[in-house]
Design a protein around this motif. Structure first.
Motif, PDB file in Angstrom:
ATOM      1  N   VAL A 104       8.235   9.021   0.472  1.00 20.29           N
ATOM      2  CA  VAL A 104       8.906   7.756   0.735  1.00 20.29           C
ATOM      3  C   VAL A 104       8.211   6.632  -0.034  1.00 20.29           C
ATOM      4  O   VAL A 104       7.010   6.700  -0.305  1.00 20.29           O
ATOM      5  N   GLN A 105       8.985   5.634  -0.417  1.00 19.82           N
ATOM      6  CA  GLN A 105       8.465   4.379  -0.968  1.00 19.82           C
ATOM      7  C   GLN A 105       8.888   3.245  -0.047  1.00 19.82           C
ATOM      8  O   GLN A 105      10.000   3.287   0.511  1.00 19.82           O
ATOM      9  N   VAL A 106       8.001   2.259   0.116  1.00 21.10           N
ATOM     10  CA  VAL A 106       8.343   1.104   0.948  1.00 21.10           C
ATOM     11  C   VAL A 106       8.361  -0.154   0.087  1.00 21.10           C
ATOM     12  O   VAL A 106       7.682  -0.228  -0.943  1.00 21.10           O
ATOM     13  N   THR A 107       9.160  -1.116   0.517  1.00 22.10           N
ATOM     14  CA  THR A 107       9.258  -2.409  -0.158  1.00 22.10           C
ATOM     15  C   THR A 107       8.739  -3.487   0.787  1.00 22.10           C
ATOM     16  O   THR A 107       9.030  -3.456   1.986  1.00 22.10           O
ATOM     17  N   ALA A 158       0.838  -1.200   0.000  1.00 17.16           N
ATOM     18  CA  ALA A 158       0.000   0.000   0.000  1.00 17.16           C
ATOM     19  C   ALA A 158       0.876   1.254   0.000  1.00 17.16           C
ATOM     20  O   ALA A 158       2.007   1.241   0.504  1.00 17.16           O
ATOM     21  N   VAL A 159       0.353   2.318  -0.592  1.00 20.77           N
ATOM     22  CA  VAL A 159       1.076   3.597  -0.588  1.00 20.77           C
ATOM     23  C   VAL A 159       1.265   4.032   0.863  1.00 20.77           C
ATOM     24  O   VAL A 159       0.294   4.109   1.625  1.00 20.77           O
ATOM     25  N   PRO A 160       2.505   4.280   1.288  1.00 14.96           N
ATOM     26  CA  PRO A 160       2.720   4.608   2.704  1.00 14.96           C
ATOM     27  C   PRO A 160       2.242   6.017   3.036  1.00 14.96           C
ATOM     28  O   PRO A 160       2.084   6.875   2.156  1.00 14.96           O
ATOM     29  N   THR A 161       2.009   6.229   4.315  1.00 13.30           N
ATOM     30  CA  THR A 161       1.725   7.569   4.818  1.00 13.30           C
ATOM     31  C   THR A 161       2.935   8.028   5.633  1.00 13.30           C
ATOM     32  O   THR A 161       3.660   7.212   6.195  1.00 13.30           O
ATOM     33  N   VAL A 162       3.126   9.325   5.671  1.00 15.14           N
ATOM     34  CA  VAL A 162       4.243   9.901   6.427  1.00 15.14           C
ATOM     35  C   VAL A 162       3.673  10.658   7.624  1.00 15.14           C
ATOM     36  O   VAL A 162       2.760  11.475   7.472  1.00 15.14           O
ATOM     37  N   THR A 163       4.221  10.373   8.792  1.00 16.74           N
ATOM     38  CA  THR A 163       3.794  11.043  10.020  1.00 16.74           C
ATOM     39  C   THR A 163       4.902  11.978  10.489  1.00 16.74           C
ATOM     40  O   THR A 163       6.064  11.568  10.594  1.00 16.74           O
ATOM     41  N   ILE A 191       9.294  -3.391   4.749  1.00 16.79           N
ATOM     42  CA  ILE A 191      10.514  -4.160   5.024  1.00 16.79           C
ATOM     43  C   ILE A 191      11.737  -3.272   4.831  1.00 16.79           C
ATOM     44  O   ILE A 191      12.707  -3.347   5.570  1.00 16.79           O
ATOM     45  N   SER A 192      11.694  -2.426   3.813  1.00 18.92           N
ATOM     46  CA  SER A 192      12.757  -1.448   3.586  1.00 18.92           C
ATOM     47  C   SER A 192      12.140  -0.167   3.053  1.00 18.92           C
ATOM     48  O   SER A 192      10.963  -0.134   2.676  1.00 18.92           O
ATOM     49  N   TYR A 193      12.941   0.895   3.030  1.00 19.35           N
ATOM     50  CA  TYR A 193      12.429   2.249   2.768  1.00 19.35           C
ATOM     51  C   TYR A 193      13.359   2.981   1.806  1.00 19.35           C
ATOM     52  O   TYR A 193      14.573   2.755   1.798  1.00 19.35           O
ATOM     53  N   LEU A 194      12.781   3.854   1.005  1.00 22.35           N
ATOM     54  CA  LEU A 194      13.579   4.748   0.158  1.00 22.35           C
ATOM     55  C   LEU A 194      12.902   6.116   0.135  1.00 22.35           C
ATOM     56  O   LEU A 194      11.813   6.275  -0.422  1.00 22.35           O
ATOM     57  N   TRP A 195      13.565   7.097   0.769  1.00 18.59           N
ATOM     58  CA  TRP A 195      13.051   8.462   0.813  1.00 18.59           C
ATOM     59  C   TRP A 195      13.526   9.243  -0.414  1.00 18.59           C
ATOM     60  O   TRP A 195      14.517   8.882  -1.053  1.00 18.59           O
ATOM     61  N   SER A 196      12.824  10.300  -0.690  1.00 17.14           N
ATOM     62  CA  SER A 196      13.164  11.134  -1.855  1.00 17.14           C
ATOM     63  C   SER A 196      14.531  11.801  -1.706  1.00 17.14           C
ATOM     64  O   SER A 196      15.110  12.252  -2.700  1.00 17.14           O
TER      65      SER A 196
END
Length: 221
Positions: free
Chosen positions: A124-127, A75-80, A101-106
């Protein structure tokens, strides 16, 4: 003879990708999808077979099935945000991604949370466990307001005088003021010896560094 299928890449992939399946040679082809080309581009999970017809018009048995697995995207992540996303120079805010499981920020960071000190738009995108990467989150905009310049103090007369005298100290301009005496006016009237400083706040609510000290001397008569 029974045809064989060759996959041009992995038959297990994430939604949005594809694989090309190619049949061994024949005069004509019939896939389980009803396609009649030698190769087909597959984007959906399923079991794929092909039959070929030779020059004599004889059709082969179906090939061994090639199984294609398509894994869903996370799912598209949300940023808090851990605090206000608008702050003054020297401040910061922690941005935290929804789970993955892993993350990639802009900005290239790969941690679940990032500490932001610079203005910008952060997503951010999550894997997930299948190695599939989400689309980017909605951007979180961080605004960093500049501090006002360090103020100066102007004395309205001599800063050394006898008991009973006074001097007015005036700050350079700001939206609000905070003197070392606790006063909050743009000018203060000083009657006692001391070292006086002032800080100013601008329209964005950012407070300056303290001014250079103005030393006032009071002499007994």
């Amino acid at each position: 003879s029974t045809p064989t299928i060759t996959a041009g890449s992995s038959t297990v992939f994430c939604m949005g990708d594809s694989v090309t399946l190619s049949s061994s040679a024949g005069t004509s082809y019939l896939w389980s999808t009803s396609a009649t080309t030698q190769s087909i581009n597959v984007t959906t999970a399923g079991s794929y077979t092909v039959q070929v017809t030779n020059a004599g018009g004889c059709q082969s048995a179906s090939s061994v099935a090639t199984i294609v697995t398509v894994n869903p995207l996370p799912a598209v992540p949300t940023v808090t945000a851990g605090g206000p996303t608008t702050f003054c120079t020297g401040g910061s805010v922690t941005l935290t991604s929804g789970s993955g499981i892993s993350y990639l920020w802009s900005n290239g960071a790969t941690t679940e949370s990032i500490n932001v000190i610079a203005a910008g738009s952060y997503s951010v995108q999550v894997t997930n466990g299948n190695g599939c990467q989400s689309t980017a989150s909605s951007p979180t905009v961080v605004t960093v307001n500049v501090l006002p310049s360090t103020p100066t103090i102007t004395a309205g007369g001599p800063v050394d005088f006898c008991i009973g005298g006074s001097v007015t100290l005036t700050s350079s301009s700001g939206t609000s003021y905070l003197w070392s005496t606790g006063a909050t006016t743009s000018s203060i009237n000083v009657t006692t010896a001391n070292s006086y400083t002032v800080q100013v706040t601008n329209a964005n609510g950012c407070q300056s560094a303290a001014s250079p000290a103005t030393v006032v001397m009071v002499y007994s008569t």
